[in-house]
Design an enzyme around this catalytic site. Sequence first.
Site, PDB file in Angstrom:
ATOM      1  N   ARG A  23     -35.198   1.602  -6.755  1.00 52.57           N
ATOM      2  CA  ARG A  23     -34.504   0.306  -6.777  1.00 52.57           C
ATOM      3  C   ARG A  23     -33.869  -0.034  -5.426  1.00 52.57           C
ATOM      4  O   ARG A  23     -32.830  -0.700  -5.365  1.00 52.57           O
ATOM      5  CB  ARG A  23     -33.442   0.269  -7.887  1.00 52.57           C
ATOM      6  CG  ARG A  23     -33.989   0.549  -9.282  1.00 52.57           C
ATOM      7  CD  ARG A  23     -35.026  -0.488  -9.712  1.00 52.57           C
ATOM      8  NE  ARG A  23     -35.597  -0.125 -11.014  1.00 52.57           N
ATOM      9  CZ  ARG A  23     -36.740   0.534 -11.177  1.00 52.57           C
ATOM     10  NH1 ARG A  23     -37.449   0.907 -10.112  1.00 52.57           N
ATOM     11  NH2 ARG A  23     -37.193   0.810 -12.374  1.00 52.57           N
ATOM     12  N   SER A  36     -31.427  -5.230 -16.692  1.00 52.50           N
ATOM     13  CA  SER A  36     -30.698  -3.956 -16.638  1.00 52.50           C
ATOM     14  C   SER A  36     -29.466  -4.094 -15.760  1.00 52.50           C
ATOM     15  O   SER A  36     -29.561  -4.500 -14.603  1.00 52.50           O
ATOM     16  CB  SER A  36     -31.610  -2.852 -16.086  1.00 52.50           C
ATOM     17  OG  SER A  36     -32.693  -2.606 -16.956  1.00 52.50           O
ATOM     18  N   GLU A  43     -26.921  -2.635 -10.929  1.00 53.81           N
ATOM     19  CA  GLU A  43     -28.268  -3.052 -10.543  1.00 53.81           C
ATOM     20  C   GLU A  43     -28.317  -4.563 -10.400  1.00 53.81           C
ATOM     21  O   GLU A  43     -29.044  -5.107  -9.577  1.00 53.81           O
ATOM     22  CB  GLU A  43     -29.293  -2.585 -11.578  1.00 53.81           C
ATOM     23  CG  GLU A  43     -30.736  -2.859 -11.177  1.00 53.81           C
ATOM     24  CD  GLU A  43     -31.739  -2.155 -12.061  1.00 53.81           C
ATOM     25  OE1 GLU A  43     -32.827  -2.733 -12.265  1.00 53.81           O
ATOM     26  OE2 GLU A  43     -31.461  -1.042 -12.530  1.00 53.81           O
TER      27      GLU A  43
END
Length: 318
Positions: A180, A229, A299
């Site tokens: 990520r 998320s 995130e």
Amino acid sequence: MAFEDLLSRFGDWTDDVRGRLNSNFDIAPYTWFRVGGPAQLFFNPADEADLAYFLKHLPSDIPVTVIGLGSNMLVRDGGVEGVVIRLSGKAFTSIEVEDDLTVSVGAAMPDMRFATQIAKQGIAGFSFYKGIPGAIGGALRMNAGAHGAETKDRLIAARAVDRAGVIHDLTPDDLGHGYRTCAAPADYIFTKAIYRGEAGDPEALKVEMGEVSAYREDNQPTKERTGGSTFKNPDGKSAWRLVDEAGFRGFELGGAQVSAKHTNFLINTGDATAQDIERLGEMVRGKVREMTGISLHWEIKRIGSFEDDVQIVPFLDS
């Protein structure tokens, strides 16, 4: 709140901008949470050259923010100072396929639509995108992934425009993708990704993507106003399990809620403010840290300013 009209400061150079420019523009409808204040100036460039021209002439002291599809983003209630850029239209959503299964796709193409269209052409390797509710530009920035696959697995090149209006051709090494994360400079605005797929059977790929979609429908609050998320998974742990074990399943704060279906999703139940959502997220992080010693990190990208006299102090730095 209303910002100063930036266009009144810019002069005649904006006459040659071919895209759309709107002052004090409501961007909440362009985000999945549907909350937040306005953009001081909202820009939809006509194409890559238009974007480069605009950035080249934009005064260097004006901040720039890119919002993509707004699926993994929270816009704070005070709005976003400077210029907010959103790529859209044919110039940023086209797909080109070469004989060697090299695929070029614009950064504004939604991941799910890309997966569907490329599968119809018998190109495999992208079914995981069927479960990611963002656009290709965001996938490049976040190294988006699901079901054991990531963006970097198929990527062979990308293009981006920097804050000075310079266009860059990038290699995977330039992007330096991790979990990520992306090592490309924060001011790069991605305009195109180039992948290499493999030959596949369209019908088999359709079934594969159907399974990905079914999993998402069964396990995530896909019909709610959410931002995807919320927290990154800590090493060796699942963020949803940590949130669940901290007792937050279904927990509400103002108009915000921790999803009862998947506890790594925050939801706008209908009348939430950005403040409600961010406060709830910080409450969750604090409790998980208190109970386990594990730090959850956002995130979801949070942008903009708080309203006057409002401040949410995070218990961690990110």
